[in-house]
Design a protein around this motif. Sequence first.
Motif, PDB file in Angstrom:
ATOM      1  N   THR A  59       0.834  -1.203   0.000  1.00 32.53           N
ATOM      2  CA  THR A  59       0.000   0.000   0.000  1.00 32.53           C
ATOM      3  C   THR A  59       0.871   1.256   0.000  1.00 32.53           C
ATOM      4  N   ALA A  60       2.001   1.198   0.677  1.00 36.00           N
ATOM      5  CA  ALA A  60       2.911   2.350   0.719  1.00 36.00           C
ATOM      6  C   ALA A  60       3.428   2.698  -0.676  1.00 36.00           C
ATOM      7  N   ILE A  61       3.660   1.684  -1.503  1.00 32.38           N
ATOM      8  CA  ILE A  61       4.122   1.939  -2.868  1.00 32.38           C
ATOM      9  C   ILE A  61       2.996   2.551  -3.688  1.00 32.38           C
ATOM     10  N   LEU A  62       1.779   2.067  -3.479  1.00 32.94           N
ATOM     11  CA  LEU A  62       0.626   2.647  -4.166  1.00 32.94           C
ATOM     12  C   LEU A  62       0.491   4.126  -3.815  1.00 32.94           C
ATOM     13  N   SER A  63       0.684   4.457  -2.544  1.00 34.68           N
ATOM     14  CA  SER A  63       0.626   5.859  -2.112  1.00 34.68           C
ATOM     15  C   SER A  63       1.729   6.681  -2.758  1.00 34.68           C
ATOM     16  N   LEU A  64       2.924   6.110  -2.831  1.00 28.59           N
ATOM     17  CA  LEU A  64       4.047   6.816  -3.454  1.00 28.59           C
ATOM     18  C   LEU A  64       3.756   7.113  -4.918  1.00 28.59           C
ATOM     19  N   ILE A  65       3.233   6.125  -5.638  1.00 29.27           N
ATOM     20  CA  ILE A  65       2.920   6.318  -7.055  1.00 29.27           C
ATOM     21  C   ILE A  65       1.894   7.437  -7.222  1.00 29.27           C
ATOM     22  N   CYS A  91       0.637  12.460   7.773  1.00 28.79           N
ATOM     23  CA  CYS A  91       0.945  11.525   6.683  1.00 28.79           C
ATOM     24  C   CYS A  91      -0.316  10.802   6.215  1.00 28.79           C
ATOM     25  N   MET A  92      -1.135  10.396   7.189  1.00 30.66           N
ATOM     26  CA  MET A  92      -2.353   9.658   6.848  1.00 30.66           C
ATOM     27  C   MET A  92      -3.377  10.528   6.126  1.00 30.66           C
ATOM     28  N   ALA A  93      -3.307  11.836   6.354  1.00 26.29           N
ATOM     29  CA  ALA A  93      -4.282  12.753   5.758  1.00 26.29           C
ATOM     30  C   ALA A  93      -3.881  13.235   4.363  1.00 26.29           C
ATOM     31  N   ARG A  94      -2.742  12.778   3.859  1.00 29.06           N
ATOM     32  CA  ARG A  94      -2.309  13.207   2.533  1.00 29.06           C
ATOM     33  C   ARG A  94      -3.346  12.801   1.487  1.00 29.06           C
ATOM     34  N   PRO A  95      -3.742  13.697   0.598  1.00 25.06           N
ATOM     35  CA  PRO A  95      -4.721  13.353  -0.446  1.00 25.06           C
ATOM     36  C   PRO A  95      -4.303  12.147  -1.283  1.00 25.06           C
ATOM     37  N   ALA A  96      -3.010  12.013  -1.561  1.00 29.41           N
ATOM     38  CA  ALA A  96      -2.546  10.889  -2.364  1.00 29.41           C
ATOM     39  C   ALA A  96      -2.790   9.569  -1.645  1.00 29.41           C
ATOM     40  N   MET A 119       3.608  10.794  -6.601  1.00 32.14           N
ATOM     41  CA  MET A 119       4.495  11.172  -7.697  1.00 32.14           C
ATOM     42  C   MET A 119       3.732  11.500  -8.975  1.00 32.14           C
ATOM     43  N   GLY A 120       2.477  11.054  -9.050  1.00 30.20           N
ATOM     44  CA  GLY A 120       1.696  11.314 -10.249  1.00 30.20           C
ATOM     45  C   GLY A 120       2.163  10.529 -11.458  1.00 30.20           C
ATOM     46  N   VAL A 121       2.660   9.296 -11.220  1.00 32.13           N
ATOM     47  CA  VAL A 121       3.181   8.493 -12.335  1.00 32.13           C
ATOM     48  C   VAL A 121       2.322   7.244 -12.561  1.00 32.13           C
ATOM     49  N   GLN A 122       1.027   7.354 -12.242  1.00 30.19           N
ATOM     50  CA  GLN A 122       0.132   6.202 -12.394  1.00 30.19           C
ATOM     51  C   GLN A 122       0.140   5.662 -13.817  1.00 30.19           C
ATOM     52  N   ILE A 170      13.253   3.896  -3.441  1.00 26.02           N
ATOM     53  CA  ILE A 170      14.475   4.553  -3.916  1.00 26.02           C
ATOM     54  C   ILE A 170      14.559   4.449  -5.432  1.00 26.02           C
ATOM     55  N   HIS A 171      14.231   3.291  -5.970  1.00 26.17           N
ATOM     56  CA  HIS A 171      14.296   3.089  -7.419  1.00 26.17           C
ATOM     57  C   HIS A 171      13.322   4.015  -8.139  1.00 26.17           C
ATOM     58  N   LEU A 172      12.089   4.077  -7.665  1.00 25.08           N
ATOM     59  CA  LEU A 172      11.085   4.906  -8.333  1.00 25.08           C
ATOM     60  C   LEU A 172      11.409   6.398  -8.228  1.00 25.08           C
ATOM     61  N   THR A 173      11.857   6.838  -7.061  1.00 28.17           N
ATOM     62  CA  THR A 173      12.164   8.269  -6.915  1.00 28.17           C
ATOM     63  C   THR A 173      13.419   8.654  -7.690  1.00 28.17           C
ATOM     64  N   THR A 174      14.262   7.677  -8.000  1.00 28.02           N
ATOM     65  CA  THR A 174      15.428   7.944  -8.844  1.00 28.02           C
ATOM     66  C   THR A 174      15.025   7.994 -10.312  1.00 28.02           C
ATOM     67  N   LEU A 175      14.119   7.082 -10.703  1.00 30.63           N
ATOM     68  CA  LEU A 175      13.634   7.071 -12.087  1.00 30.63           C
ATOM     69  C   LEU A 175      12.834   8.319 -12.419  1.00 30.63           C
ATOM     70  N   PHE A 176      12.039   8.770 -11.436  1.00 30.90           N
ATOM     71  CA  PHE A 176      11.169   9.930 -11.631  1.00 30.90           C
ATOM     72  C   PHE A 176      11.517  10.989 -10.587  1.00 30.90           C
ATOM     73  N   PRO A 177      12.630  11.687 -10.777  1.00 34.08           N
ATOM     74  CA  PRO A 177      13.076  12.640  -9.758  1.00 34.08           C
ATOM     75  C   PRO A 177      12.087  13.787  -9.565  1.00 34.08           C
ATOM     76  N   GLY A 178      12.011  14.225  -8.335  1.00 32.75           N
ATOM     77  CA  GLY A 178      11.098  15.313  -7.991  1.00 32.75           C
ATOM     78  C   GLY A 178      11.200  15.615  -6.516  1.00 32.75           C
ATOM     79  N   LYS A 179      10.109  16.003  -5.918  1.00 36.23           N
ATOM     80  CA  LYS A 179      10.126  16.424  -4.520  1.00 36.23           C
ATOM     81  C   LYS A 179      10.081  15.260  -3.526  1.00 36.23           C
TER      82      LYS A 179
END
Length: 204
Positions: free
Chosen positions: A13-19, A182-187, A22-25, A73-82
């Motif tokens: 679920t944490a990876i789903l939240s990260l995606i 963290c739990m209240a994040r819209p993503a 990042m807006g890379v769905q 780490i892999h995803l945030t490196t592939l799609f750099p951002g905030k």
Amino acid sequence: MLTFFHSPNSRSTAILSLIEEMGVQDRVERRLVSIPRVDGTGKVDPANPHPEGKVPCLVHEGQVITERGAIMIHLTTLFPGKLAPQVGTPEWGKFVSWMNWYQGVMEPVLICKAAGIEHPYLFAGLRGHDEVVARLRAGLETGPWIMGEEFTAADILLHSPYAWFRDFTPDEPLIEDWVARCMARPARERALEKETAMTAKLAA
């Protein structure tokens, strides 16, 4: 091609939240799989390439990547951002330290706590929950987020066990507030809405 193997209400679920954050769905194909659960439900899914039948699992052009910290780490490196500092900066080193500390120390300590397991070897090698809480509190004292002023993938990963097991959340206002934010994040809310739909699909 990136393929993310996911099971609702699990570590992935944490990876789903990260995606979502990042807006890379549209850049990551999502595949639903079943996994064995602690309560005895579920089963290993032959469609899941994870070597232990777990989630999360990410396949990038044929290479299987496992463990939440590594996948983030892999995803945030592939799609750099905030969601992570720039690779090679001192902040990147701090970020990677938090991600590896979670995998190597925090999660094992929490699992042992949940199982009621205590042993001098465990404390000597990993430390205990009090030490985990002290490190989180020290990190958040320069907050409002683990890395400072910016919300990152480290916040998604480190707060996740307390989001699922609220009784474990330390009686520390700084940590309680951080977990709630963290739990209240819209993503995260969007990810959980998608999980509700996935759960219905998996049960069908």
